[in-house]
Scaffold this active site. Structure first.
Site, short mmCIF file in Angstrom:
data_model
loop_
_atom_site.label_atom_id
_atom_site.label_comp_id
_atom_site.label_asym_id
_atom_site.label_seq_id
_atom_site.Cartn_x
_atom_site.Cartn_y
_atom_site.Cartn_z
N HIS B 56 -4.08 4.03 -3.69
CA HIS B 56 -4.16 2.57 -3.70
C HIS B 56 -2.98 1.94 -4.44
O HIS B 56 -3.04 0.78 -4.84
CB HIS B 56 -5.46 2.12 -4.36
N HIS B 218 -10.81 2.94 1.70
CA HIS B 218 -10.75 4.38 1.90
C HIS B 218 -10.92 4.74 3.37
O HIS B 218 -11.25 5.87 3.70
CB HIS B 218 -11.84 5.10 1.11
#
Lengths: 330, 330
Positions: B56, B218
């Protein structure tokens, strides 16, 4: 083609409206397509103008602000801006001390900036130009005679911008811009093509494990194609090419740049490989940038740019800058 | 799969070595996999720790520094860090005033941060926790009970970090962190899947003109799939979902975030659409971020996060920050 756009025809216009809305310190002339610092020209300060085709963001609009550019002139995607908006930008940032054009070495950019400079001269504005040509990958290419201008543009804009901000005259600002370009070299590698909205499909095609070595920032061909390799080997390919032209044994400013579609996680892996390579050559990365600084739309890939620093260039690199994409010390 | 990596097993380790090499103001404990500010814990200052799976970036390591996090704990890609490194981070940043854990609402993160907090308590360190759960797309999901934690994490880390930097106690820092979370909502849309290196192939597949609405960070499923639409319509889908839960008629902090593979040019087009939507609702975007701030590897797509500001939250947002990914005023 999957793009977050409203229509193929309005890509640049809509993005400019977004830049205007997002950054109150910038003024965007939506008609002429010119981005300037708010507050008009700085009296007595050399004005810095750069520009070129869109699709390389944050270049150039993201570098407009204190200590860097006074204006950016974005053309259509991968298309040089016409002389008129370049002239409008030049006029808008003229504070009486002259204007420096920072031009990447592409035929269209060279011609249109030159024409704008002549028109500005007719209006009594003194214009100097520096051509950035740092890409060691190819001699001549699809859009260029001689080496292409790529990542060193960011270094030139930052360092010349710092020199202008501290009050240097046009000759001195142009000289340091040329010096940064001469001391900088770049090399890029693509894992995928980019897709130009107006074209609607990828500019070129690579096989599943094939990469393009020495790619330009418009999807123009590089040196060769080859198999995908570990990041450390790709870093060595790029740095071998750079080292053939620029000694890497002193203090360096190094940028590991993403082409737009590459995760930051991967850029840090590359940076580690670059740092090890440079250390093994006896060099020292004194300053660095890791991230998306000069992109090629959604291309996956990276470029490495190295600049052989001097104490004076380091001082100017460290000087305060306040733009959407680079900001420190202020 | 095309990735700029050395090996699938060393992705996070190599990236951490790169972060260490690139940022001298950070200290990276490569063994425990903890990123802290250089110079050790600040005596009397509340320590801020966040973390979670890697992939991320710049979250969380890019937000370690003055005015934001004291430590980040990166797990493997899309995998929660274990309690031990979280404990190591907590211990490393404890300056005697307690430590705040900022935890995104994923089951693994919740459990492991909780366990680390208990272990830290055994060592006499006072720990408070705030759980970020701003994603309005789905109730419960693949890795979450309740709403997922996404973009508001950046706001929480910045604003709580500012409050800690000015000397507030643990209860006050935790309170403002919770307040930011309560006043923030997010929604994301994916144009493509991401590819987790260890998996070697895209997590999911979308048809040529199909998109996923309400995607997580995700690659976990969103609300539904649908056809690609103009950017202005996609902005409206995201903001309709947010507005159902959060009034958009006051001063707002808005982030238009890229998922990692989306060009900045497109994010500005989206920002313009978001700004028009908010203005039509009688709101005002007082502060904004446009760029890659919480990504999902190479996913193409975006998320919008809105926070209903108060004068105090605006003041804390504007406070100086000096991290690799956010830097101003210092």
């Amino acid at each position: 083609m999957k793009k977050l756009i409203n229509s193929v025809d309005n890509v640049v216009a809509d993005a400019l409206a977004g830049i205007a809305a997002a950054h109150p310190a910038l003024r965007v002339d939506l008609e002429n397509r010119v981005i300037t610092r708010a507050g008009g020209p700085r009296a007595g300060k050399v004005g810095l103008v750069s520009g070129g085709g869109s699709g390389h963001e944050p270049l150039h609009g993201g570098y407009v602000g204190y200590g860097m550019l006074d204006a950016a002139v974005p053309g259509e995607v991968f298309t040089s801006p016409a002389p008129d908006p370049i002239l409008a930008a030049t006029t808008a940032v003229n504070g009486g001390a002259g204007v420096l054009h920072i031009v990447k070495n592409y035929t269209g950019d060279i011609l249109n900036f030159q024409m704008a400079a002549e028109l500005a001269a007719d209006e009594g504005i003194e214009v100097a130009s520096v051509v950035v040509n740092d890409d060691v990958a190819v001699q001549d290419s699809l859009y260029t005679a001689g080496r292409r201008g790529v990542g060193a543009t960011v270094f030139v804009e930052k360092i010349a911008g710092a020199r202008a901000e501290e009050g240097a005259d046009l000759a001195a600002v142009a000289a340091v811009a040329a010096e940064v370009n001469e001391r900088s070299r770049s090399f890029g590698i693509a894992l995928t093509s980019c897709t130009v909205p107006a074209a609607g499909k990828p500019t070129f095609t690579l096989a599943e494990s094939e990469i393009e070595l020495g790619i330009g920032i418009h999807g123009e061909p590089g040196r060769s194609r080859g198999p995908l390799r570990p990041a450390s080997e790709l870093a060595a390919v790029a740095l071998d090419a750079i080292a053939a032209d620029l000694p890497l044994d002193g203090d360096l400013l190094v940028m590991v740049n993403g082409m737009g579609g590459t995760p930051l996680l991967e850029l840090y892996i590359l940076y580690q490989a670059v740092a090890e390579y440079v250390a093994a050559r006896g060099g020292r990365i004194a300053r660095n940038l890791v991230g998306n600084y000069i992109t090629s739309l959604d291309m996956q890939g990276f470029s490495v740019t190295a600049c052989a620093l001097t104490p004076e260039l380091t001082r100017l690199w460290d000087a305060p800058v306040d733009t959407p994409a680079l900001r420190w010390g202020r």
